[in-house]
Design an enzyme around this catalytic site. Sequence first.
Site, mmCIF file in Angstrom:
data_model
loop_
_atom_site.group_PDB
_atom_site.id
_atom_site.type_symbol
_atom_site.label_atom_id
_atom_site.label_comp_id
_atom_site.label_asym_id
_atom_site.label_seq_id
_atom_site.Cartn_x
_atom_site.Cartn_y
_atom_site.Cartn_z
ATOM 1 N N GLY A 1 -38.207 -27.899 9.347
ATOM 2 C CA GLY A 1 -38.038 -26.722 8.490
ATOM 3 C C GLY A 1 -37.068 -26.994 7.358
ATOM 4 N N GLY B 1 -6.664 -4.090 2.127
ATOM 5 C CA GLY B 1 -7.467 -2.884 2.331
ATOM 6 C C GLY B 1 -8.768 -2.977 1.562
ATOM 7 N N GLY B 2 -9.245 -1.809 1.127
ATOM 8 C CA GLY B 2 -10.508 -1.760 0.393
ATOM 9 C C GLY B 2 -10.441 -2.516 -0.914
HETATM 10 C C1 HXC Z 1 2.538 2.755 -3.880
HETATM 11 C C2 HXC Z 1 3.481 0.734 -3.461
HETATM 12 C C3 HXC Z 1 2.345 0.322 -2.755
HETATM 13 C C4 HXC Z 1 1.273 1.239 -2.647
HETATM 14 C C5 HXC Z 1 3.757 -1.295 -2.736
HETATM 15 N N1 HXC Z 1 4.322 -0.304 -3.410
HETATM 16 N N2 HXC Z 1 2.536 -0.934 -2.305
HETATM 17 N N3 HXC Z 1 3.572 1.930 -4.015
HETATM 18 N N4 HXC Z 1 1.420 2.434 -3.230
HETATM 19 N N5 HXC Z 1 0.162 0.915 -2.009
HETATM 20 C C6 HXC Z 1 5.642 -0.299 -4.027
HETATM 21 C C7 HXC Z 1 6.741 -0.359 -3.011
HETATM 22 O O1 HXC Z 1 7.025 0.934 -2.557
HETATM 23 C C8 HXC Z 1 7.873 -0.927 -3.833
HETATM 24 O O2 HXC Z 1 8.403 0.110 -4.636
HETATM 25 C C9 HXC Z 1 7.157 -1.891 -4.755
HETATM 26 O O3 HXC Z 1 5.792 -1.488 -4.770
HETATM 27 C C10 HXC Z 1 7.204 -3.317 -4.292
HETATM 28 O O4 HXC Z 1 6.835 -3.353 -2.939
HETATM 29 P P1 HXC Z 1 7.673 -4.160 -1.860
HETATM 30 O O5 HXC Z 1 7.209 -3.677 -0.527
HETATM 31 O O6 HXC Z 1 9.122 -4.093 -2.157
HETATM 32 O O7 HXC Z 1 7.188 -5.647 -2.151
HETATM 33 P P2 HXC Z 1 6.887 -6.809 -1.123
HETATM 34 O O8 HXC Z 1 8.005 -6.920 -0.137
HETATM 35 O O9 HXC Z 1 6.566 -8.006 -1.922
HETATM 36 O O10 HXC Z 1 5.597 -6.340 -0.317
HETATM 37 C C11 HXC Z 1 4.406 -6.179 -0.977
HETATM 38 C C12 HXC Z 1 3.376 -5.513 -0.038
HETATM 39 C C13 HXC Z 1 3.975 -4.205 0.542
HETATM 40 C C14 HXC Z 1 3.042 -6.471 1.079
HETATM 41 C C15 HXC Z 1 2.128 -5.246 -0.862
HETATM 42 O O11 HXC Z 1 4.516 -3.436 -0.532
HETATM 43 C C16 HXC Z 1 2.969 -3.401 1.260
HETATM 44 O O12 HXC Z 1 2.648 -3.663 2.410
HETATM 45 N N6 HXC Z 1 2.481 -2.346 0.599
HETATM 46 C C17 HXC Z 1 1.524 -1.453 1.190
HETATM 47 C C18 HXC Z 1 0.192 -2.102 1.298
HETATM 48 C C19 HXC Z 1 -0.843 -1.135 1.745
HETATM 49 O O13 HXC Z 1 -0.884 -0.764 2.921
HETATM 50 N N7 HXC Z 1 -1.590 -0.616 0.796
HETATM 51 C C20 HXC Z 1 -2.608 0.354 1.017
HETATM 52 C C21 HXC Z 1 -3.837 -0.486 1.449
HETATM 53 S S1 HXC Z 1 -5.157 0.543 1.783
HETATM 54 P P3 HXC Z 1 9.942 0.206 -4.987
HETATM 55 O O14 HXC Z 1 10.058 1.477 -5.743
HETATM 56 O O15 HXC Z 1 10.658 0.179 -3.707
HETATM 57 O O16 HXC Z 1 10.223 -0.991 -5.801
HETATM 58 C C22 HXC Z 1 -6.017 0.458 0.418
HETATM 59 C C23 HXC Z 1 -7.208 1.271 0.485
HETATM 60 C C24 HXC Z 1 -8.063 0.948 -0.680
HETATM 61 O O17 HXC Z 1 -5.708 -0.153 -0.509
HETATM 62 C C25 HXC Z 1 -9.391 1.458 -0.356
HETATM 63 C C26 HXC Z 1 -10.327 1.257 -1.514
HETATM 64 C C27 HXC Z 1 -11.686 1.677 -1.144
#
Ligand code: HXC
Length: 511
Positions: A401, A167-168
């Site tokens: 160039g 993401g961001g």
């Molecule tokens: C809160 C999160 C989290 C998030 C992961 N966790 N991402 N908690 N916010 N963004 C937590 C999970 O719930 C889990 O908690 C623990 O972290 C580990 O994650 P897993 O999924 O079990 O690990 P893994 O299988 O290794 O997968 C990792 C991952 C996946 C690929 C990163 O967690 C994932 O897809 N997360 C979401 C990614 C995402 O969409 N993020 C937002 C992006 S948008 P528990 O309690 O179960 O252990 C963004 C905008 C930013 O970032 C903009 C800035 C300008």
Amino acid sequence: MDFAELDDKRKEHFLGGGIEKQQEQRKKEKMTGFERIAILFDPESFEEIDQFVTHDCQDFGMADKKILGDGVITGYGTIDGRLFYSFCHDFTVFGGSLGLHFAYKICKIMDLALKQGVPIIGINDSGGARIQEGVESLGGYAEIFHRNVKASGVIPQISLIMGPCAGGAVYSPAITDFIIMTKSAYMFVTGPEVVKEVTNENVSSIELGGAIIHNQKSGVAHFLAEDEIDCFNILRKLVSFLPSNNLEEPPKISPTDDPKRKGEDLNLILPSDSRKPYNMDRIIRTIVDDGDFFEVQKFWAKNIIIGFARLDGNSVGIIANNPEVLAGVLDINSCDKATRFIRFCDCFNIPLITLVDVPGFLPGTDQEWGGIIRHGAKFLYAFSESSVPKLTVIIRKAYGGAYCVMNSKHIGGDYNFAWPNAEIAVMGADSACNIIFRKEISNSQNPEKKRTDLIIDYEKKFSNPYIAASKGYIDNIIEPKDTREKLISALKSIYKKREELPKRKHGNIPV
Ligand code: HXC
């Protein structure tokens, strides 16, 4: 005094998300944040700050889940005796996701690093914006981006990507000067699920934004690390060439290589047919101290070579056309690659050495429609604007160039040398004769012979370095074997160069 409470809290902090989460991390062949910090910094040099910070989110059951440090380790320490600030995501805590206080911890050390003039190293391993904290986490990211921009060109900023970066969140590393990725890490703006929904493509995270993709295809990353240890080794080597800030000179090391060492092989390295390739990397390694060339972005836009080396102990940035790939022609990606490198070196007082063998810009609709004009202009702009010492050696071709762009005298080269067989011309003799003698050739009794004679004549007249040297565009024509000695001597004579650009807010580089 109650040391027990302090002791307990520290123990709690060092557990991060708990033993189970740490084991999960190891199963993925990743280290925990604390292990990474311990390996990166000199033993016992790291001073952590903000160990007791927690989030204050009340929603989604978060009020009961407060972890000391909030999932990011911040502080300063030394690497090979030099001071660095660092933040390190701890994936064991909410997946290293970034909330407001997590972001403020990072901002705090970025501010300290900038005030002190010390490089910052970010270790990224995070699920992105902490979903439970909503817009506060977005704001936290933006505060970091803003500081990345303020620090750009003042202190080196380096990002290590050791896990997810989505993401961001990708934009902070993208603004920093160098990105080093481990093979299992990935970076993307939108993940595989969204890609599937929008474009119906099926890709895995690694296929979409793995380290190989960003090192070979996108040019987002600068280094590919086999594993986490390799990642730290690359980082250590990289920073050895860099000053701590824009007001310092790069570190000078005691040279172990003779500044007058000859490179006898170089007198024989060019093939007799100037259309045949040769190994530019060998030329670079023969010239620089101890054959030690640290290549940057070596898997992307391979028609240009960039990287750091030393000449008589001084850090230099090398930019060289690569005749083994696309004959060393300039295209969009090679212009982008070289431009960013030149600007980095210029920010941090690292002299530039340019080795030229370039037949021109790559023709075709792909390139023209993709904006080669804009990208070539950017490259030209970067060389022209840079005020560090700039030395050029024309090894073989410098056509059209591309002659102007590749740090010619006209755009600020301080010393411009050429090897005796250098071909400096508006274009290759074949094409030139086909254009200017078209009628003479077709009207001749023997067009092929006429054409060959004219080409030989043109080559004698124009495809050599002596005309450019007679006008002072080339300062000296040198024997290839003397290149190292001549560059070291020239660099000494201009090392303290100071050049001011006209006062302005900033120029408008064609991006
Ligand atoms: C809160 C999160 C989290 C998030 C992961 N966790 N991402 N908690 N916010 N963004 C937590 C999970 O719930 C889990 O908690 C623990 O972290 C580990 O994650 P897993 O999924 O079990 O690990 P893994 O299988 O290794 O997968 C990792 C991952 C996946 C690929 C990163 O967690 C994932 O897809 N997360 C979401 C990614 C995402 O969409 N993020 C937002 C992006 S948008 P528990 O309690 O179960 O252990 C963004 C905008 C930013 O970032 C903009 C800035 C300008």
